[in-house]
Design a protein around this motif. Structure first.
Motif, PDB file in Angstrom:
ATOM      1  N   GLU A 155       0.918  -1.500   0.213  1.00 12.67           N
ATOM      2  CA  GLU A 155       0.097   0.092  -0.032  1.00 12.67           C
ATOM      3  C   GLU A 155       0.779   1.302   0.273  1.00 12.67           C
ATOM      4  N   ALA A 156       1.991   1.062   0.796  1.00 12.06           N
ATOM      5  CA  ALA A 156       2.868   2.260   0.984  1.00 12.06           C
ATOM      6  C   ALA A 156       3.410   2.730  -0.421  1.00 12.06           C
ATOM      7  N   MET A 157       3.748   1.504  -1.404  1.00 10.84           N
ATOM      8  CA  MET A 157       4.343   1.536  -2.616  1.00 10.84           C
ATOM      9  C   MET A 157       3.551   2.420  -3.539  1.00 10.84           C
ATOM     10  N   VAL A 158       2.320   1.904  -3.574  1.00  9.93           N
ATOM     11  CA  VAL A 158       0.999   2.325  -4.321  1.00  9.93           C
ATOM     12  C   VAL A 158       1.131   3.640  -4.082  1.00  9.93           C
ATOM     13  N   GLU A 159       0.781   4.262  -2.800  1.00  6.58           N
ATOM     14  CA  GLU A 159       0.740   5.618  -2.587  1.00  6.58           C
ATOM     15  C   GLU A 159       1.832   6.407  -2.860  1.00  6.58           C
TER      16      GLU A 159
END
Length: 323
Positions: free
Chosen positions: A137-141
């Motif tokens: 999720e952090a990489m997507v954000e």
């Protein structure tokens, strides 16, 4: 005092993480190996692994497990820097040639991708689903944040909310995740994980605002890049954004430069002086200080130990940082 003096007692574990990073980016392909090593040798604060190590001390501290989080988070940061330099057409980072300058854009993009892939590979050693969900999720954000930054480049019509959302994705998110996942892999309590995540977020916001201040008050030697380079590359940061709304002529000058896509000549030393005189630096510093107060509040419920003292001192260091 140097930042590393605060967590001196972690020197051995930080050294281990550094060696693990070196081992991880070892590639069979000569160019990937050389490009990745070039980035690693340029150095860096390794602040994300430090946050992982410190946060893990509120649970069961096992460096052999913690490295599966600390190494990927630093690699994700490193990979994003390689891609950033391509987008920004940057030739220098930390006083050294960037990968895109030393090789070319194509090599840089694939080197960044390679580093991202190695991060996922190392994290796979941990089987906790929540860890992988948080990391992905952090990489997507982060990716969304990078696209938003590209969209906003040379956009003169911005507001403070847009800026804060951008730095949340650019910097604060990965620091918050570093604190959260350090606590998670050490099996700290859910409440401690949440408090550490909040601390990381507020500290990350303050860190980036301070970075943006230093871009206007630091020297090229201190910054490793020319002063005012963010604005020169079409990126509006808080000091300039505030100053534009205090000085009508400055607003017109910066807007004209941005609307030209950077083609219009601009007296950068003069602009920097006017940003300082407008109160933009003071306003930004006060906002950074408010975030740091919230960071201290997030730490308050945690048990007292060396890690808590170090996290407190890191927040204080950011508030007093000169470059």
């Amino acid at each position: 005092m140097k930042l590393s003096d605060i967590y001196w007692y972690l020197k051995q574990d930080i050294s281990k993480i550094e060696k693990e990073i070196e081992k991880t980016i070892d590639a069979d392909h000569a160019i990937l190996q050389e490009a990745s090593s070039h980035l690693l040798k340029a150095g860096g604060k390794r602040i994300r692994p430090v946050f992982v190590l410190l946060s893990a001390q509120f649970g069961t501290y096992d460096i052999e497990r913690i490295k599966h989080v600390a190494v990927p988070l630093e690699l994700i940061h490193m990979g994003s820097l390689v891609h950033d330099d391509v987008i920004d057409d940057a030739s220098v980072r930390r006083g050294e040639e960037t990968i895109k300058a030393k090789w070319d854009n194509r090599i840089a993009m694939y080197t960044g991708d390679y580093i991202f892939a190695k991060a996922i590979e190392i994290a796979a050693a941990e089987t906790n689903i929540a860890l992988h969900q948080t990391l992905s999720e952090a990489m997507v954000e982060m990716a969304i944040g990078e696209v938003e930054q590209i969209k906003d480049q040379y956009n003169w019509n911005q507001n403070m909310r847009m800026y804060l959302r951008r730095i949340r994705r650019k910097t604060a998110l990965l620091i918050a995740v570093s604190c959260e996942l350090g606590a998670l892999v050490a099996e700290a309590s859910e409440q401690d994980r949440e408090n550490l995540k909040r601390y990381g977020y507020y500290t990350g916001m303050a860190f980036q605002i301070t970075d943006d201040i230093l871009d206007f008050v630091g020297t090229e030697k201190e910054l490793g890049k020319p002063a005012g380079s963010d604005l020169q590359q079409g990126n509006l940061t808080l000091p300039a954004l505030y100053a534009m709304h205090q000085d009508e002529q400055l607003y017109e000058d910066i807007s004209a430069y941005l609307q030209s896509g950077g083609d219009k000549l601009m007296d950068m030393p003069g602009v920097i002086r006017r940003i300082r005189a407008s109160g933009g630096i003071d306003f930004s510093k006060k906002l950074a200080d408010r975030y740091l107060e919230k960071a201290h509040d997030a730490l308050a419920p945690l048990k007292s130990n060396r890690a808590k003292r170090a996290l407190t001192e890191i927040a204080e260091y950011i508030g007093e940082r000169k470059f």
